[in-house]
Every structure is written in C-alpha cells, then in structure tokens.
Design an enzyme around this catalytic site. Structure first.
Site, PDB file in Angstrom:
ATOM      1  N   GLU A 250      -6.906   4.855   7.699  1.00 27.04           N
ATOM      2  CA  GLU A 250      -6.639   6.257   7.354  1.00 27.04           C
ATOM      3  C   GLU A 250      -7.825   6.867   6.612  1.00 27.04           C
ATOM      4  OE1 GLU A 250      -2.808   5.557   5.539  1.00 27.04           O
ATOM      5  OE2 GLU A 250      -1.989   5.087   7.514  1.00 27.04           O
TER       6      GLU A 250
ATOM      7  N   ASN B  93       0.872  -1.177   0.000  1.00 28.24           N
ATOM      8  CA  ASN B  93       0.000   0.000   0.000  1.00 28.24           C
ATOM      9  C   ASN B  93       0.908   1.226   0.000  1.00 28.24           C
ATOM     10  OD1 ASN B  93      -1.778   2.060   0.557  1.00 28.24           O
ATOM     11  ND2 ASN B  93      -2.304   1.356   2.630  1.00 28.24           N
ATOM     12  N   TRP B  94       1.027   1.842  -1.157  1.00 29.78           N
ATOM     13  CA  TRP B  94       1.954   2.980  -1.275  1.00 29.78           C
ATOM     14  C   TRP B  94       1.392   4.255  -0.645  1.00 29.78           C
ATOM     15  CZ3 TRP B  94       5.166   3.459  -6.446  1.00 29.78           C
ATOM     16  CH2 TRP B  94       6.045   2.372  -6.519  1.00 29.78           C
TER      17      TRP B  94
ATOM     18  N   GLY C 298       2.759  -1.191   4.264  1.00 33.68           N
ATOM     19  CA  GLY C 298       2.838   0.221   3.894  1.00 33.68           C
ATOM     20  C   GLY C 298       4.273   0.622   3.584  1.00 33.68           C
ATOM     21  N   GLY C 299       4.938   1.199   4.574  1.00 29.75           N
ATOM     22  CA  GLY C 299       6.278   1.767   4.390  1.00 29.75           C
ATOM     23  C   GLY C 299       7.261   0.836   3.692  1.00 29.75           C
TER      24      GLY C 299
HETATM   25  P1  PGA Z   1       2.844   0.204   7.598  1.00 29.57           P
HETATM   26  O1  PGA Z   1       1.383   0.467   6.991  1.00 29.57           O
HETATM   27  O2  PGA Z   1       3.332  -1.112   7.011  1.00 29.57           O
HETATM   28  O3  PGA Z   1       3.670   1.361   7.147  1.00 29.57           O
HETATM   29  O4  PGA Z   1       2.697   0.117   9.077  1.00 29.57           O
HETATM   30  C1  PGA Z   1       0.469  -0.577   6.792  1.00 29.57           C
HETATM   31  C2  PGA Z   1      -0.816  -0.060   6.220  1.00 29.57           C
HETATM   32  O5  PGA Z   1      -1.289   1.010   6.636  1.00 29.57           O
HETATM   33  O6  PGA Z   1      -1.436  -0.694   5.349  1.00 29.57           O
END
Ligand code: PGA
Length: 253
Positions: free
Chosen positions: A102, A13-14, A235-236
């Site tokens: 989010e 997930n960018w 994510g990151g």
């Molecule tokens: P993260 O984000 O791996 O940066 O904790 C995960 C996400 O929100 O899908």
C-alpha cells in the site's frame, strides 16, 4: 536450518484504523493471552503512529511488541508529516513495517526508497519487517519469482541479519480480498526467498519469512505449516482481539 531455530512472529498491521478507544482490544488481547497456553511465537501489533506510544504503554507488562507502519529515511529535519525511525523507537516501538504494497502503490515508494528506510530502521536499533509481493497481473504473467527476488535484491540492504530483518511475502492480490494462494504457491515463493537470503546473508537461514494476505483463524494453521513460513503479517484480522488470538492458535501446542 529448521523452523525450530526461528521463533515465529505474528504481527498485526492495523493500517489506518484505530482510535484511543481501540486500545480496549489490546487490553482484551492481553487478558486472553494470559488466560491461555502461551503461543510459541513472538507477537507484535503495528498501530497508526498516533497510537504507538499509548499502545506501548498498554503492553509494557506483556510480551506483545509494538511496531510502526512506515518511517522516513532521515533521522529528523524538514519533512512535514513524516515520522522517523528514531521517533518510533522513542515511542516504544520495536518493529517497523517497510515497503508494504500500500506504501509502494499509494506513495509511489520505489525499491531504492524502501532500501533507505530499512537502513533507517537499523540506525534506530529497530527490526524491519520488509514486504515483498507480486500483483495479480504479474502472477498471471508468470513473473512472481522474478518480481519478489528483484524486490529483495533492491530493497533489502547488505547488512541484513536474522536479528534486524524479517521478510513478509504478501501477494498484493491476496491483501484484504479473502483470497489466498495455493499452499504450493506459497511454498514455492517462500523457498525462493529463503534461497535468496541464504545466498546473500550469513544468517539467511535463520531470518524469518512471514506470509501475509487474508490470514485468519480458519486458514492460519494450514498456512503456518508450510515450509519456510515463519509467521504471519495480519491486517483485517488483527483489529479484534478474538480474531487475532484465533491466528495465534496455530502456534499453541
Ligand atoms: P489482510 O492484510 O490480512 O487484511 O489481507 C494484510 C496486510 O496488508 O498486511
């Protein structure tokens, strides 16, 4: 139903990151994947809307799928700034993340809205990656299982199957913080999600349940070995090819 019957999914997930130049990371990922033993998993990357089409083009000859990060419930119409699931399908997407915390937080998305977005994803013939997860306060209050099963009950429409829906359990307090729950806590929540899915849906035992929240190369193998964890939403660590590939190691023989 054992993990063997569920092909794990590792989805990146960018979020609001990435320019056309970032597609170089995607090209590097494809090169790395070709040079190594195949990971026993499906792989997807969900870039911002601006990159969906170009990324799909980049990945056309690979096994890596593309996804969107949200969609509007309607197919088209007077909704300035929104994108429909049909538009994502038209751009080459296969998955759509729906109900990320989010979105729930920043855009005040309710379970009801998320429910209609999941249906929109299905209408367009795509697969929904629907997110659930508790805040830190809710966990401290011992409400985690109630919150998560409540979100599933209200956000996941009847009609979910192993083919059209993937659930992502993402504790809100673990997203982007470097903190992850204890393995036993992940196992408990995933078991509760599995129980809910089996009770409601004929293919509930075969639906994939991803864990998300600070997944990286150093913790992926341990997390992915937990019962009912069928992959990761990342994510990151999905932004750089090498970091993302390190997570895929968890699924290499
Ligand atoms: P993260 O984000 O791996 O940066 O904790 C995960 C996400 O929100 O899908």
């Amino acid at each position: 139903m054992s993990l063997q019957t569920r092909t794990p999914l590792v989805a990146g997930n960018w979020k609001m990151n990435g320019l056309l130049s970032s597609l170089d990371e995607v090209r590097s990922l494809v090169k790395i994947l070709k040079s190594k033993q195949a990971a026993n998993s499906e792989i997807a990357i969900c870039p911002p809307f601006t990159l969906v089409g170009a990324m799909a083009e980049c990945l056309r000859e690979s096994d890596v799928a593309v996804g969107g990060q949200d969609c509007h419930p309607d197919q088209s119409g007077a909704h300035t700034g929104d994108i429909s699931a049909e538009m994502l399908a038209d751009s080459g997407a296969r998955y759509v993340i729906v109900g990320h915390s989010e979105r729930r937080h920043d855009h005040k998305e309710s379970d009801l809205v998320i429910n209609s977005k999941v249906q929109a994803v299905w209408r367009a013939g795509l697969v929904a990656i629907m997110c659930v997860g508790e805040t830190e306060t809710q966990r401290d209050q011992g409400k985690t299982l109630d919150v998560v099963t409540g979100q599933l009950h209200n956000s996941l429409p009847d009609g979910a199957t192993a083919e059209n829906a993937v659930i992502a359990y993402e504790p809100v307090w673990a997203i982007g913080t470097g903190r992850v729950p204890a393995n036993s806590d992940v196992a408990e929540v995933h078991a509760a999600i599995r129980g809910h899915l089996k009770e409601r849906f004929a293919t509930g035992g075969e639906m994939r349940i991803l864990y998300g929240g600070s997944v990286k190369g150093s913790n992926a193998s341990e997390l992915m070995a937990i019962p009912n964890v069928d992959g990761a939403l990342v994510g990151g660590a999905s932004l750089r090819a090498e970091d993302f590939d390190a997570i895929l190691e968890a699924y290499r023989p």
